[in-house]
Design a protein around this motif. Structure first.
Motif, mmCIF file in Angstrom:
data_model
loop_
_atom_site.group_PDB
_atom_site.id
_atom_site.type_symbol
_atom_site.label_atom_id
_atom_site.label_comp_id
_atom_site.label_asym_id
_atom_site.label_seq_id
_atom_site.Cartn_x
_atom_site.Cartn_y
_atom_site.Cartn_z
ATOM 1 N N PRO A 70 -0.690 14.011 2.477
ATOM 2 C CA PRO A 70 -1.603 13.302 3.415
ATOM 3 C C PRO A 70 -0.908 12.210 4.260
ATOM 4 C CG PRO A 70 -1.913 12.502 1.164
ATOM 5 C CD PRO A 70 -0.857 13.556 1.080
ATOM 6 N N ARG A 71 0.353 11.922 3.978
ATOM 7 C CA ARG A 71 1.004 10.789 4.681
ATOM 8 C C ARG A 71 1.971 11.342 5.723
ATOM 9 N NH1 ARG A 71 -0.211 9.193 -0.510
ATOM 10 N NH2 ARG A 71 -1.350 7.203 -0.524
ATOM 11 N N SER A 72 1.508 11.385 6.942
ATOM 12 C CA SER A 72 2.263 12.062 7.994
ATOM 13 C C SER A 72 3.572 11.354 8.326
ATOM 14 C CB SER A 72 1.409 12.165 9.254
ATOM 15 O OG SER A 72 1.010 10.856 9.633
ATOM 16 N N SER A 73 3.594 10.024 8.195
ATOM 17 C CA SER A 73 4.808 9.304 8.592
ATOM 18 C C SER A 73 5.864 9.304 7.487
ATOM 19 C CB SER A 73 4.453 7.863 8.975
ATOM 20 O OG SER A 73 3.802 7.237 7.906
ATOM 21 N N TRP A 74 5.501 9.801 6.331
ATOM 22 C CA TRP A 74 6.513 9.872 5.266
ATOM 23 C C TRP A 74 7.417 11.070 5.529
ATOM 24 C CZ3 TRP A 74 4.827 8.268 -0.339
ATOM 25 C CH2 TRP A 74 4.222 6.989 -0.294
ATOM 26 N N ALA A 110 10.042 2.557 -6.126
ATOM 27 C CA ALA A 110 9.312 2.010 -7.279
ATOM 28 C C ALA A 110 10.108 2.401 -8.515
ATOM 29 C CB ALA A 110 7.915 2.587 -7.334
ATOM 30 N N PRO A 111 10.412 1.483 -9.432
ATOM 31 C CA PRO A 111 11.260 1.783 -10.587
ATOM 32 C C PRO A 111 10.516 2.568 -11.666
ATOM 33 C CG PRO A 111 10.494 -0.492 -10.669
ATOM 34 C CD PRO A 111 9.937 0.094 -9.434
ATOM 35 N N MET A 112 11.282 3.389 -12.374
ATOM 36 C CA MET A 112 10.724 4.113 -13.532
ATOM 37 C C MET A 112 11.295 3.449 -14.783
ATOM 38 S SD MET A 112 10.449 8.112 -12.468
ATOM 39 C CE MET A 112 12.125 8.484 -12.138
ATOM 40 N N LYS A 113 10.539 3.596 -15.876
ATOM 41 C CA LYS A 113 10.981 2.941 -17.108
ATOM 42 C C LYS A 113 12.310 3.504 -17.612
ATOM 43 C CE LYS A 113 6.862 0.960 -18.999
ATOM 44 N NZ LYS A 113 5.594 1.358 -19.595
ATOM 45 N N SER A 114 12.573 4.745 -17.216
ATOM 46 C CA SER A 114 13.806 5.397 -17.697
ATOM 47 C C SER A 114 15.046 4.839 -17.008
ATOM 48 C CB SER A 114 13.701 6.900 -17.395
ATOM 49 O OG SER A 114 13.524 7.056 -15.988
ATOM 50 N N GLY A 115 14.860 3.981 -16.016
ATOM 51 C CA GLY A 115 15.992 3.456 -15.255
ATOM 52 C C GLY A 115 16.136 4.170 -13.931
ATOM 53 N N GLY A 116 15.389 5.274 -13.787
ATOM 54 C CA GLY A 116 15.387 5.978 -12.522
ATOM 55 C C GLY A 116 14.438 5.304 -11.540
ATOM 56 N N ALA A 117 14.190 6.031 -10.407
ATOM 57 C CA ALA A 117 13.313 5.423 -9.397
ATOM 58 C C ALA A 117 12.633 6.508 -8.588
ATOM 59 C CB ALA A 117 14.133 4.546 -8.478
ATOM 60 N N VAL A 118 11.494 6.161 -8.019
ATOM 61 C CA VAL A 118 10.808 7.061 -7.088
ATOM 62 C C VAL A 118 10.975 6.438 -5.715
ATOM 63 C CG1 VAL A 118 8.619 8.152 -6.452
ATOM 64 C CG2 VAL A 118 9.130 7.674 -8.842
ATOM 65 N N THR A 119 11.503 7.196 -4.742
ATOM 66 C CA THR A 119 11.708 6.614 -3.400
ATOM 67 C C THR A 119 10.937 7.432 -2.371
ATOM 68 O OG1 THR A 119 13.613 7.964 -2.870
ATOM 69 C CG2 THR A 119 14.060 5.871 -3.994
ATOM 70 N N ALA A 120 10.546 6.736 -1.304
ATOM 71 C CA ALA A 120 9.887 7.422 -0.188
ATOM 72 C C ALA A 120 10.549 6.948 1.093
ATOM 73 C CB ALA A 120 8.409 7.080 -0.173
ATOM 74 N N ARG A 121 10.831 7.917 2.013
ATOM 75 C CA ARG A 121 11.392 7.539 3.314
ATOM 76 C C ARG A 121 10.252 7.631 4.335
ATOM 77 N NH1 ARG A 121 17.183 9.354 4.781
ATOM 78 N NH2 ARG A 121 16.586 11.147 3.589
ATOM 79 N N ILE A 122 10.015 6.488 4.983
ATOM 80 C CA ILE A 122 8.909 6.448 5.955
ATOM 81 C C ILE A 122 9.504 6.250 7.339
ATOM 82 C CG2 ILE A 122 6.802 5.205 6.629
ATOM 83 C CD1 ILE A 122 6.663 4.245 3.702
ATOM 84 N N ASP A 123 9.061 7.065 8.277
ATOM 85 C CA ASP A 123 9.571 6.940 9.648
ATOM 86 C C ASP A 123 9.115 5.604 10.257
ATOM 87 O OD1 ASP A 123 10.935 8.333 11.914
ATOM 88 O OD2 ASP A 123 9.005 7.805 12.854
ATOM 89 N N GLY A 124 10.042 4.974 10.990
ATOM 90 C CA GLY A 124 9.744 3.644 11.571
ATOM 91 C C GLY A 124 8.499 3.671 12.440
ATOM 92 N N ALA A 125 8.210 4.802 13.081
ATOM 93 C CA ALA A 125 7.041 4.878 13.966
ATOM 94 C C ALA A 125 5.757 4.582 13.213
ATOM 95 C CB ALA A 125 6.980 6.262 14.587
ATOM 96 N N GLY A 126 5.782 4.796 11.866
ATOM 97 C CA GLY A 126 4.583 4.565 11.055
ATOM 98 C C GLY A 126 4.140 3.113 11.062
ATOM 99 N N LEU A 127 5.087 2.227 11.433
ATOM 100 C CA LEU A 127 4.715 0.802 11.423
ATOM 101 C C LEU A 127 3.674 0.462 12.494
ATOM 102 C CD1 LEU A 127 7.308 0.532 9.625
ATOM 103 C CD2 LEU A 127 7.658 -1.670 10.728
ATOM 104 N N ALA A 155 0.833 -1.203 0.000
ATOM 105 C CA ALA A 155 0.000 0.000 0.000
ATOM 106 C C ALA A 155 0.871 1.258 0.000
ATOM 107 C CB ALA A 155 -0.911 -0.017 1.222
ATOM 108 N N GLN A 156 2.033 1.205 0.719
ATOM 109 C CA GLN A 156 2.936 2.359 0.760
ATOM 110 C C GLN A 156 3.591 2.582 -0.606
ATOM 111 O OE1 GLN A 156 2.848 4.188 3.694
ATOM 112 N NE2 GLN A 156 1.367 2.550 4.135
ATOM 113 N N GLU A 157 3.826 1.442 -1.290
ATOM 114 C CA GLU A 157 4.515 1.543 -2.578
ATOM 115 C C GLU A 157 3.604 2.072 -3.685
ATOM 116 O OE1 GLU A 157 7.627 -2.130 -2.118
ATOM 117 O OE2 GLU A 157 6.405 -2.025 -3.947
#
Ligand code: ADP
Length: 610
Positions: free
Chosen positions: A90-94, A153-170, A58-60
């Motif tokens: 809208p994602r407070s833990s991100w 999540a990978p992009m077709k161009s070879g790049g990527a989209v990344t998100a840093r989520i705080d551990g407390a979000g678990l 769901a996070q991805e």
């Protein structure tokens, strides 16, 4: 080995295998139950792992949307920035969200002042992206148990989209599910460090579990169960462990062994206790039963021992209906019979001694008389009358001796089963007269009136002439002996149907009624009559007195025995002080002969015609 021990071994031998089988069954039931509980733990772990995997997914999802959108629509940086902003707001833990090109250069970032990704992690994620796979890494660079999850999540161009989520979000992942009391859910990252523990513990997050069974137990499996002491709080737990998809993360659900296995173990303990109590009861019961069987056996054995040692009054316990009581009863019955037989033997022994001394006396007395009278005769100087009297006495004593010896011989023959009789025509009057004649001398001495009542018609019986004569002589001799001087003795005979009755009646001392049933018993002798007196002078009185009342108690026994062998019987009527009448009932002679009678052995025998 005693019966008690044998029975005990038998009972224990029966109970112990049962208890062992019962315990084995309980053990297998316990194992099945344990397996069931372990399976439950595995399922719970699998469920928790699915939850975690879904949460990651769901996070991805927004990352994948942005990556796809930018690849397909070829959007510019501003639009990408807006998309990142829209996703993170809208994602407070991100903590931050960024787009990287194939070289790892940041294309867009939100917030714009966000820290760069730790080196190493960015490279690994980019390498994954270039293989077209998404990925997740744990960032521990903040230290003190703080961490972030970096999703990519990978992009077709070879790049990527990344998100840093705080551990407390678990925390939110497992908030929705209600876990049983004292259950611990733990999430471990691929580096085997704890990233989440449901029971809050400061030291737990970040703890490296490398080397712990909980991390190695999975191997290639998807789920597993392990029982171990927690490295965090030292509590022994049963852990169900499951992989969270292909992320490399794993989730464990642990319940203290005492909580999980407690009720089942308690039940097992109750069963074992019951089995133990049952075994003890069986042993005690066996002991009591063994005792209840062994005790009467012991008493029986003691009674038998006493009995064997000569205590004939010893008896075994015989109350009850069981086999041992019946054995006791049979023993007692046997003991009673033996006691009676022993008493009878003792009685017979006494009788025998008495009889031997009586017979000795009977033999000695006449001999003494004969010797004394012979000496008197030899001395000479006696009157002729005296001489004659002594010679007659000697003759009488000799007859008595002969009679005694004949009686003893008859007894031996009867008891040896070789007594023989003939059945012939016998003239009753003739026999009576000859017997009276033979006894007349001794009767005269006692001044008895001894006579025969004559019959108009002669009477004949079937009998052994010698034997019937001896029976009659014996009965006459008794009448003479047991009638006071000057008595009356009358012999008479009558035809009575098929038989002839011969009566010998006297007015002597009579026979007491209580002695009547034993009158014809072997060796029976009545008490001497006080009124009996001798008629002789002083010199011979002691001998003749003895001789007059002498006897060994065989006359009537032999009389009845031989009369019955001749097919007749003997009866008696008597009254003390008034006299006795002995009656012989004999089969009468008829023209047809004597018919059937019995021989001395009691067998039927056709007798000779007289
Ligand atoms: P014995 O004369 O040797 O004693 P018997 O068998 O002939 O033995 O008699 C048994 C007992 O019966 C006698 O001792 C006596 O007491 C009793 N008896 C027999 N005949 C008479 C009788 N005629 N009158 C009284 N008592 C008798």
């Amino acid at each position: 080995m005693t019966i008690r021990k044998r029975l005990l071994i038998l009972a224990i031998g029966g109970v112990v295998p049962l208890v062992l089988v019962g315990l084995a069954l309980l053990w297998s039931v316990w194992h099945a139950k344990q397996q069931q509980l372990n399976d439950g733990m595995e399922q719970q772990a699998e469920l928790a792992a699915v939850l975690f995997d879904r949460w990651l997914d769901a996070q991805e999802q927004p990352l994948r949307t942005i990556a796809e959108y930018s690849s397909t629509n070829g959007i510019n940086q501003t639009e990408l920035q807006d998309a990142l902003k829209a996703a993170i707001t809208p994602r407070s833990s991100w903590t931050d969200l960024r787009a990287l090109d194939a070289d790892g250069k940041v294309v867009a970032i939100e917030p714009t002042n966000a820290e760069s990704l730790p080196s190493g992690i960015a490279e690994r994620l980019l390498a994954e992206a270039q293989r077209g796979a998404s990925g997740v890494e744990t960032d521990w660079t903040k230290g003190e148990g703080r961490y972030s999850l970096i999703l990519m999540a990978p992009m077709k161009s070879g790049g990527a989209v990344t998100a840093r989520i705080d551990g407390a979000g678990l925390q939110q992942i497992f908030q929705g599910i209600t876990l049983p009391e004292r259950t611990v859910v733990t999430v471990m990252d691929p580096q085997r460090r704890i990233i989440y523990r449901s029971q809050r513990s400061q030291s737990a997050v970040g703890m490296d579990l490398t080397g712990s069974t909980i991390t190695s137990v999975l191997n290639d499996r998807k789920t597993a169960v392990v029982v171990l002491k927690s490295s965090v709080d030292n509590v022994e737990r049963v852990y169900g462990v499951a992989r969270a998809g292909n992320t490399g993360y794993s989730v464990s659900v642990g319940v203290p062994s005492s909580v999980l296995y407690g009720p089942a173990w308690q039940q097992l303990t109750v069963y074992i206790a019951v089995a133990f109590v049952v075994a003890c009861c069986a042993a005690v019961g066996a002991l009591l039963i063994a005792g209840s069987i062994a005790r009467p056996m012991r008493l029986l054995s003691m009674a038998a021992q006493k009995f064997g040692e000569g205590d004939f009054s010893a008896r075994a316990p015989s109350a009850g209906e069981d086999e041992v009581s019946r054995l006791g009863m049979n023993f007692n019955a046997m003991a009673q019979r033996l006691e009676k037989r022993e008493a009878r033997l003792a009685e017979l022994d006494t009788l025998k001694s008495e009889w031997v001394s009586r017979v000795s006396h009977e033999l000695r007395t006449p001999l003494t008389t004969i010797k004394a009278l012979t000496r008197l005769l030899m001395r000479g100087g006696l009157s002729e009358a005296k001489q004659r009297e002594y010679i007659e006495t000697i003759s009488v004593e000799c007859d008595r001796q002969i009679e005694l010896v004949l009686n003893l011989l008859d007894l031996a023959r009867i008891e040896g089963g070789v007594f023989r009789i003939t059945h012939e025509r016998v003239n009753v009057d003739e026999v009576m007269s000859s017997c009276v004649k033979a006894a007349v001398r001794i009767a005269e001495k006692r001044r008895h009136d001894l006579r025969v009542e004559p019959n108009s018609e002669p009477l004949f019986v079937c009998a052994d002439p010698k034997t019937i004569r001896r029976v009659l002589a014996n009965l006459i001799e008794n009448s003479v002996k047991y009638t006071a001087d000057g008595g009356r003795i009358v012999l008479s005979a009558q035809q009575d149907g098929e038989e002839v009755t011969i009566n010998i009646a006297d007015n002597g001392r009579g026979i007491p009624a209580e002695d009547m049933p034993i009158l014809f018993n072997k060796f029976y002798r009545g008490k001497p009559a006080p009124e009996s007196a001798a008629l002789h002078d002083a010199e011979t009185t002691e001998f003749l007195e003895d001789a007059d009342m002498s006897g060994v108690g065989l006359g009537l026994y032999l009389a009845r025995n031989v009369v019955e062998r001749m097919g007749g019987r003997i009866s008696v009527e008597s009254e003390v002080g008034r006299g006795s009448t002995f009656t012989l009932h004999l089969p009468s002679w008829s023209e047809g002969g004597c018919g059937e009678s019995v021989n001395s052995n009691g067998n039927n025998k056709t007798i000779a015609r007289g």
